[in-house]
Design a protein around this motif. Sequence first.
Motif, PDB file in Angstrom:
ATOM      1  N   PRO A 129       1.099  -1.142  -0.115  1.00  6.56           N
ATOM      2  CA  PRO A 129      -0.051   0.024   0.023  1.00  6.56           C
ATOM      3  C   PRO A 129       1.028   1.260  -0.144  1.00  6.56           C
ATOM      4  O   PRO A 129       0.540   2.175  -0.572  1.00  6.56           O
ATOM      5  CB  PRO A 129      -0.915  -0.184   1.550  1.00  6.56           C
ATOM      6  CG  PRO A 129      -0.121  -1.002   2.149  1.00  6.56           C
ATOM      7  CD  PRO A 129       0.683  -2.089   1.307  1.00  6.56           C
ATOM      8  N   TYR A 130       2.048   1.383   0.766  1.00  7.26           N
ATOM      9  CA  TYR A 130       2.726   2.523   0.804  1.00  7.26           C
ATOM     10  C   TYR A 130       3.542   2.691  -0.578  1.00  7.26           C
ATOM     11  O   TYR A 130       3.661   3.881  -0.919  1.00  7.26           O
ATOM     12  CB  TYR A 130       3.610   2.569   1.963  1.00  7.26           C
ATOM     13  CG  TYR A 130       2.734   2.472   3.190  1.00  7.26           C
ATOM     14  CD1 TYR A 130       2.105   3.858   3.536  1.00  7.26           C
ATOM     15  CD2 TYR A 130       2.228   1.256   3.896  1.00  7.26           C
ATOM     16  CE1 TYR A 130       1.237   4.194   4.438  1.00  7.26           C
ATOM     17  CE2 TYR A 130       1.432   1.636   4.927  1.00  7.26           C
ATOM     18  CZ  TYR A 130       0.803   3.073   5.322  1.00  7.26           C
ATOM     19  OH  TYR A 130      -0.105   3.236   6.514  1.00  7.26           O
ATOM     20  N   LEU A 131       4.254   1.704  -1.089  1.00  3.16           N
ATOM     21  CA  LEU A 131       4.704   1.850  -2.515  1.00  3.16           C
ATOM     22  C   LEU A 131       3.780   2.247  -3.573  1.00  3.16           C
ATOM     23  O   LEU A 131       4.061   3.076  -4.325  1.00  3.16           O
ATOM     24  CB  LEU A 131       5.225   0.483  -3.200  1.00  3.16           C
ATOM     25  CG  LEU A 131       6.657  -0.001  -2.634  1.00  3.16           C
ATOM     26  CD1 LEU A 131       7.294  -1.138  -2.829  1.00  3.16           C
ATOM     27  CD2 LEU A 131       7.625   1.356  -2.925  1.00  3.16           C
ATOM     28  N   ILE A 132       2.700   1.768  -3.508  1.00  2.55           N
ATOM     29  CA  ILE A 132       1.605   2.114  -4.559  1.00  2.55           C
ATOM     30  C   ILE A 132       1.028   3.524  -4.334  1.00  2.55           C
ATOM     31  O   ILE A 132       0.997   4.398  -5.263  1.00  2.55           O
ATOM     32  CB  ILE A 132       0.172   1.210  -4.333  1.00  2.55           C
ATOM     33  CG1 ILE A 132       0.436   0.007  -4.801  1.00  2.55           C
ATOM     34  CG2 ILE A 132      -1.040   1.996  -5.169  1.00  2.55           C
ATOM     35  CD1 ILE A 132      -0.612  -1.152  -4.601  1.00  2.55           C
ATOM     36  N   GLY A 133       1.216   3.858  -3.158  1.00  7.82           N
ATOM     37  CA  GLY A 133       0.661   5.176  -2.713  1.00  7.82           C
ATOM     38  C   GLY A 133       1.607   6.282  -3.201  1.00  7.82           C
ATOM     39  O   GLY A 133       1.511   7.272  -3.745  1.00  7.82           O
ATOM     40  N   GLY A 134       3.075   5.931  -2.894  1.00  3.90           N
ATOM     41  CA  GLY A 134       4.177   6.805  -3.344  1.00  3.90           C
ATOM     42  C   GLY A 134       4.358   7.114  -4.801  1.00  3.90           C
ATOM     43  O   GLY A 134       4.488   8.057  -5.097  1.00  3.90           O
ATOM     44  N   ILE A 135       4.240   5.827  -5.392  1.00  2.00           N
ATOM     45  CA  ILE A 135       4.583   5.950  -6.898  1.00  2.00           C
ATOM     46  C   ILE A 135       3.382   6.490  -7.440  1.00  2.00           C
ATOM     47  O   ILE A 135       3.616   7.557  -8.291  1.00  2.00           O
ATOM     48  CB  ILE A 135       4.747   4.456  -7.323  1.00  2.00           C
ATOM     49  CG1 ILE A 135       5.807   3.817  -6.870  1.00  2.00           C
ATOM     50  CG2 ILE A 135       4.624   4.549  -9.025  1.00  2.00           C
ATOM     51  CD1 ILE A 135       6.142   2.157  -7.074  1.00  2.00           C
ATOM     52  N   CYS A 136       2.160   6.310  -7.278  1.00  4.00           N
ATOM     53  CA  CYS A 136       1.102   7.138  -7.862  1.00  4.00           C
ATOM     54  C   CYS A 136       1.012   8.556  -7.629  1.00  4.00           C
ATOM     55  O   CYS A 136       0.526   9.239  -8.374  1.00  4.00           O
ATOM     56  CB  CYS A 136      -0.383   6.489  -7.371  1.00  4.00           C
ATOM     57  SG  CYS A 136      -0.445   4.647  -8.033  1.00  4.00           S
ATOM     58  N   SER A 137       1.551   8.969  -6.329  1.00  2.00           N
ATOM     59  CA  SER A 137       1.339  10.234  -6.089  1.00  2.00           C
ATOM     60  C   SER A 137       2.283  11.193  -6.987  1.00  2.00           C
ATOM     61  O   SER A 137       1.734  12.302  -7.270  1.00  2.00           O
ATOM     62  CB  SER A 137       2.122  10.667  -4.766  1.00  2.00           C
ATOM     63  OG  SER A 137       3.281  10.367  -4.546  1.00  2.00           O
ATOM     64  N   GLY A 138       3.258  10.508  -7.514  1.00  7.11           N
ATOM     65  CA  GLY A 138       4.235  11.483  -8.572  1.00  7.11           C
ATOM     66  C   GLY A 138       3.288  11.656  -9.747  1.00  7.11           C
ATOM     67  O   GLY A 138       3.298  12.815 -10.169  1.00  7.11           O
ATOM     68  N   LEU A 139       2.335  10.713 -10.046  1.00  3.67           N
ATOM     69  CA  LEU A 139       1.629  11.143 -11.388  1.00  3.67           C
ATOM     70  C   LEU A 139       0.647  12.004 -11.074  1.00  3.67           C
ATOM     71  O   LEU A 139       0.104  12.775 -11.680  1.00  3.67           O
ATOM     72  CB  LEU A 139       1.181   9.677 -11.792  1.00  3.67           C
ATOM     73  CG  LEU A 139       1.890   8.442 -12.177  1.00  3.67           C
ATOM     74  CD1 LEU A 139       1.212   7.176 -12.487  1.00  3.67           C
ATOM     75  CD2 LEU A 139       2.885   9.207 -13.419  1.00  3.67           C
TER      76      LEU A 139
END
Length: 407
Positions: A299-309
């Motif tokens: 969940p925290y990787l998904i949140g971090g990566i998607c935040s950039g987009l």
Amino acid sequence: MDQLQRRRAAHRPRQLAPGRVATPWLALLAGPLSFGIAAPALLLDDLARATGSGEQAAAAGVTAFGWGIALGTPLLAALLARRGVGAVLTVASALVAAGTLLLVLIPSVPAMVAGAAVQGLGSAGLTVTAMKLADSARQMGVVAASLAVVGATGPLTGALIADLSSWQVALALPLLAVLAVPAARRGTTAADAVPAPFDFFGMTILAVLVTAAVLIPHRPLVASPATVVLLPLLVFWMKVRPDGFLPAAVARNGRFLAACALAFALGVGNFALLYAAPDLLRQHAGWAGTLSGTVLLAPYLIGGICSGLLVAASVRVSRRVAAAALLVTGATAPLLAAVTTAVPLLLAAMTLGSLAAATGQGVLALHAAGVVSASHRAEALGLFNLAYLLSVAIGPVVAVTLSHPTA
């Protein structure tokens, strides 16, 4: 001939505009700060053995690092505004290097606390500089995503490096940011500061106020009254020195304060969920230890990566729409975690919390910097990040209070 020249021009390497730093270097300049917070999480036993102390004493280094970044953010942002990027890069790099040496060379609790605090001061300066140099929503999105992704992978990375090498190497990970300093220095224009007298009294008030605010969860009987006294004193000093360490034009800007407040609220929700997550997974799934930590990477990787987009895409919508979307997403996360016992929904809540906080840090930083004059942009970014970082101290307390209401 014209066609030949056009072909040659098309095949030439792309040149960065003067005063612009490549995005990967900005990510490297900012991201390692999160190692200082997250990497020691699974190393407390090693640190306790090395220092001959208990885990609670060993964890004091993490608290000291948090204090360092909370204080260093406005302090080095003020230096950035008055002396420019080059000066901050020099000072921050020296602080990170000195703090790292203290951490890894002297295995004692006092040295660990001092080293982590100095390392945090320098890391804060490098991160604020990266945000100052980000000249587009896409670059700001990558900076915010780098902080979130490094934070998500930090505990596992620190543990793996400690197993392969030593705990000293794991604690030295924030030093990686210094590798980006030469590139950041090359991409800096000469006129990037507005020289002004330094307000030492204002700096002292804010430094003590930040220290008191960070200590509220740990020493509420002392820190809370100190905060109540210092806050009006700082307001009074802004009237005496409106162009001082805390510029009145920034601190009295309603839209700037709204961006800071929302970023703080999103951070509190996210960090409260982060610290509540192990207990929730143990209660509802029977997971603990390494399994729980590994599952939480998703969940925290998904949140971090998607935040950039999402930060990059935020320029296409109005500020009100972006703020409303962040508020709804951030509020949904803790509410969902509170009403469900299904593990997939718990993980979804953690993903939403991470996504809202990481995206909010980037989007709201752009908003906060955009509503003040260009001459105050560095201070605005420093104060904005201070508001966000204070949520690191409050979020865990919220989680503990809600888990043990009678404690």
